[in-house]
Design an enzyme around this catalytic site. Structure first.
Site, PDB file in Angstrom:
ATOM      1  CG  HIS A  50      47.704  12.139  27.620  1.00 17.16           C
ATOM      2  ND1 HIS A  50      47.427  13.303  28.298  1.00 17.16           N
ATOM      3  CD2 HIS A  50      48.762  11.592  28.234  1.00 17.16           C
ATOM      4  CE1 HIS A  50      48.304  13.435  29.283  1.00 17.16           C
ATOM      5  NE2 HIS A  50      49.106  12.405  29.280  1.00 17.16           N
TER       6      HIS A  50
ATOM      7  CD  GLU B 178      50.286  18.907  33.049  1.00 18.02           C
ATOM      8  OE1 GLU B 178      49.592  19.935  32.969  1.00 18.02           O
ATOM      9  OE2 GLU B 178      50.170  18.087  33.971  1.00 18.02           O
TER      10      GLU B 178
ATOM     11  CE  LYS C 273      45.819  23.314  29.201  1.00 24.51           C
ATOM     12  NZ  LYS C 273      46.828  22.584  28.395  1.00 24.51           N
TER      13      LYS C 273
ATOM     14  CE  LYS D 155      43.330  24.480  15.815  1.00 24.94           C
ATOM     15  NZ  LYS D 155      42.082  25.140  15.444  1.00 24.94           N
TER      16      LYS D 155
ATOM     17  CE  LYS E   2      47.856  10.938  32.271  1.00 22.62           C
ATOM     18  NZ  LYS E   2      49.207  11.153  32.809  1.00 22.62           N
TER      19      LYS E   2
ATOM     20  NE  ARG F 138      52.560  14.444  39.751  1.00 22.06           N
ATOM     21  CZ  ARG F 138      51.861  13.685  38.939  1.00 22.06           C
ATOM     22  NH1 ARG F 138      52.084  12.390  38.899  1.00 22.06           N
ATOM     23  NH2 ARG F 138      50.919  14.177  38.154  1.00 22.06           N
TER      24      ARG F 138
ATOM     25  NE  ARG G 250      45.624   5.991  36.561  1.00 20.58           N
ATOM     26  CZ  ARG G 250      46.036   7.240  36.730  1.00 20.58           C
ATOM     27  NH1 ARG G 250      45.410   8.029  37.584  1.00 20.58           N
ATOM     28  NH2 ARG G 250      47.074   7.700  36.053  1.00 20.58           N
TER      29      ARG G 250
ATOM     30  N   GLY H 258      43.737  19.768  36.534  1.00 19.92           N
ATOM     31  CA  GLY H 258      42.501  19.026  36.772  1.00 19.92           C
ATOM     32  C   GLY H 258      41.281  19.601  36.066  1.00 19.92           C
ATOM     33  N   GLY H 259      41.496  20.359  35.001  1.00 20.62           N
ATOM     34  CA  GLY H 259      40.365  20.843  34.213  1.00 20.62           C
ATOM     35  C   GLY H 259      39.726  22.117  34.737  1.00 20.62           C
TER      36      GLY H 259
END
Lengths: 165, 499
Positions: free
Chosen positions: B212, B292, B162, B205, B241, B296, B342, B168-169
């Site tokens: 999530h 993480e 990472k 890992k 999401k 906000r 959403r 954002g991947g």
């Protein structure tokens, strides 16, 4: 009156609208009352069941949203060539040498130049749409014959990006 | 500290969140100032705010990301505070410093906490100190390939590479076997350098099918930190999401308390103030790991608000005014269940690609237990410049089952045309046995969603075919033979379409 053939996936429904106001499905009278609510919204009572439909696309293929789900319906007059109309309405299968944009967006950077050789799977261009960067990759190997876009150019869905030979 | 009352608030954002912040501020008697890009001139948040100023341009970096322009508007309009919403400048410590140096109040955490949590390796180090479990892997950025190979062997494949400053991947690579490691490491480093200006990556890992789950926390300036339960956000695609719920369908009370305590520790260790979210991955054995911390307001914050009865934006504003939290951990309690869907301008039938256009028909759902936070209306142009989120539909129910049924009902009422939306996908989710049964993980979309295999309801299909045929008939008549149509008007029921 001519019969209209409405096709969804593999199914076909033959609708006729008679002069006396009756509606026929496959030649048989059906209880149906359809009312326009606004330019794109319709209320349909069909055999006593109530439906609320919204039209999303008014192309040869109609997108009808009912209860949150979308149904794609091709409509044609009986006697016309079904296959011809359908193939015209469906998104064109682009010839293998054309690379078109799968979405609207802005070209972040073009990763190849004219004359360059690419393998299938190589990145051609990075397109940004709605915060996400998407890499457009070559689907076949070949030489980049023509680059139709420049960095920071805004493109529409289906717009020609590259010619690969 | 003497409480500093906020009188006028600049909302440095757009869309549904700008309107949502305006609503809470307005109810507190605070005047609001909106900023807008060229295409957002006629957005609902602009005409609902008390004042509005143009940022000129459309690109994010010329508008909602332009610190100088936004601060200039705040000064010109005599604001005393700025709320950043989510996205854009909300997690940018330079923005926080710029706001503070102008003598304005920033509604959010101090920049010091933001900086500590913004770097993924620094955050991992911090969590280790706070005794919050982290995924096995490297704490500092990977030095070289030989270190990478050792670490990967130790923690066992699959591993995830990472970007330290990523999101954002991007700059992320899953590595299944040792022979893929060298190339993946190189790719992740170069992608990370391109996207974030730093080639630093670390290894952790890779969990196969985790859930999530995130904890909402509130921290004031007086050292009080509480958590407001969790949100389950495992329905994701490309790390985005799509459907969230509170509480999680599958979390034991001891695990909830353990995660809540860990989140509170994480906030304390970083010196956090305001509303924040600590994200965790939970594996199949119910072990949880820090992922993480989002410094906000989250997009999905309404599900917590409905279940805990606390307006998080008002809470943020009061905290920023220096007020102590009016509740204790023991006095907050959940009630019922909430789910958020959403509504994004993305086509679930076409790979979730963005869809642009103008909204033609628009009639969002209503009724008991439904909340709708929207940034659009009939006539709104949906362009490619910003996030695809149009609106959020939130359903509250006395229990999870009622919330699910209510959401399904509300989704089936929802009318929006002109752009493709995620509504059909959301209906698929809330009626899927795995979601209804409450046992799902972040592989849900890949595992179950195959739009071409969705079997349509034959009654509804028949109705759709008739509507399409009737519309086709009336439009081809109007273009072909208006005279004949006029003569027939009123005689055929379907002709009312033209009236």
């Amino acid at each position: 009156m001519p019969t209209l053939i409405a096709s969804i996936n593999d199914k076909q429904y033959k609708w006729s609208f008679e002069g006396d106001g009756s509606i026929l499905l496959d030649g048989k009278i059906i209880q149906a009352d359809i009312q326009k609510i606004s330019s794109g919204r319709f209320s349909l009572i069909l055999n006593g069941r109530s439906f609320h439909g919204t039209i999303t696309r008014n192309d040869l293929i109609y997108g009808i949203i009912i209860h949150g789900n979308i149904y794609r319906v091709g409509v044609e007059t009986s006697g016309t060539q079904l296959a011809v109309l359908r193939s015209a309405a469906l998104p064109k299968k682009h010839s293998a040498t054309e690379v078109r944009s799968p979405m609207p967006g802005m070209v972040v950077r073009c990763e190849v130049k004219e004359g360059e050789r690419v393998e299938a799977g190589d990145g051609l261009l990075v397109l940004e749409a709605m915060k996400m960067e998407n890499e457009i990759r070559a689907t076949k190997e070949g030489i980049i014959k023509k680059v139709h876009v420049v960095d920071r150019q805004v493109v529409n869905k289906g717009e020609l990006l590259f010619l690969i030979e | 500290m003497r409480p500093k009352r906020i009188k006028k608030l600049l909302i440095a954002n757009r869309g549904e969140i700008a309107l949502r912040i305006h609503r809470s501020a307005s109810e507190m008697g605070i005047e609001t100032v909106a900023v807008f890009s060229d295409i957002d001139r006629c957005a609902p948040y602009v005409f609902n705010s008390n004042e509005a100023y143009p940022l000129h341009g459309n690109l994010s970096r010329d508008t909602y990301l332009d610190i100088q322009k936004i601060i200039a508007v705040a000064k010109k309009s005599h604001c005393d505070a700025i709320h950043p919403g989510y996205g854009f400048l909300s997690e940018n410590p330079d923005f926080v410093d710029a706001v503070i140096s102008e003598g304005l109040t920033f509604i959010g955490p101090p920049s010091s906490a933001m900086k500590k949590l913004g770097s993924k390796t620094a955050a991992r180090e911090l969590m280790q100190k706070a005794k919050v479990p982290i995924l096995p892997g490297t704490i500092a950025p990977v030095k070289d390939y030989s270190q990478a190979i050792n670490v990967a062997q130790q923690i066992e494949y699959p591993v995830l590479i990472k970007a330290v400053h990523g999101g954002g991947g991007k700059g992320m690579r899953k590595v299944e076997r040792e022979d893929e490691l060298e190339q993946s490491l190189r790719q992740a480093q170069s992608e990370s350098l391109k996207a974030f200006g730093s080639a630093d990556v670390f290894i952790e890992k890779y969990l196969l099918s985790p859930r999530h789950i995130e904890i909402q926390i509130l921290a004031d300036m007086h050292g009080n930190v509480i958590f407001l339960g969790e949100r389950e956000c495992s329905i994701q695609r490309r790390h985005q999401k799509l459907v969230e719920e509170c509480p999680s369908s599958d979390l034991s009370e001891p695990l909830r308390q353990a995660m809540g305590k860990a989140a509170v520790n994480a906030a304390r260790e970083s010196g956090y103030v305001s509303a924040g979210t600590v994200e965790f991955l939970v594996d199949s054995k119910s072990a949880f790991y820090f992922l993480e911390m989002n410094t906000r307001l989250q997009v999905e914050h309404p599900v917590t608000e409905l279940v805990y009865g606390i307006d998080l934006v008002k809470a943020q504003i009061k905290i920023a005014q220096g007020e102590p939290l009016p509740y204790l951990q023991e006095t907050v309690s959940p009630r019922g269940h909430a789910i958020e869907c959403r509504i994004c301008a993305e086509d679930p039938d076409d790979n979730f690609f963005p869809s642009t256009g103008t909204i033609e028909e628009y009639a969002p759902s209503e009724g008991y237990g439904i909340r709708h936070d929207s940034g659009v209306m009939t006539g709104t142009t949906v362009a490619h410049f910003y996030d695809p989120l149009l609106a959020k539909l939130i359903a509250w129910g006395a229990d999870r089952n009622e919330a699910i049924k209510r959401m399904d009902r509300a989704l089936s009422e929802y009318v929006l045309s002109g752009v493709a939306t995620t509504i059909p996908f959301c209906r698929f989710v809330v009626s899927h046995p795995s979601f209804v049964g409450g046992k799902y993980d972040n592989q849900f979309v890949e595992k179950y969603y195959h739009p071409n295999e969705v079997t349509p309801n034959s009654n509804t299909e028949l109705a759709a075919s008739l509507i399409a045929a009737a519309v086709h008939r009336s439009t081809s008549e109007s273009s072909n033979d208006r005279k004949e149509q006029a003569a027939n008007q009123g005689r055929w029921k379907y002709n009312r379409i033209e009236e």
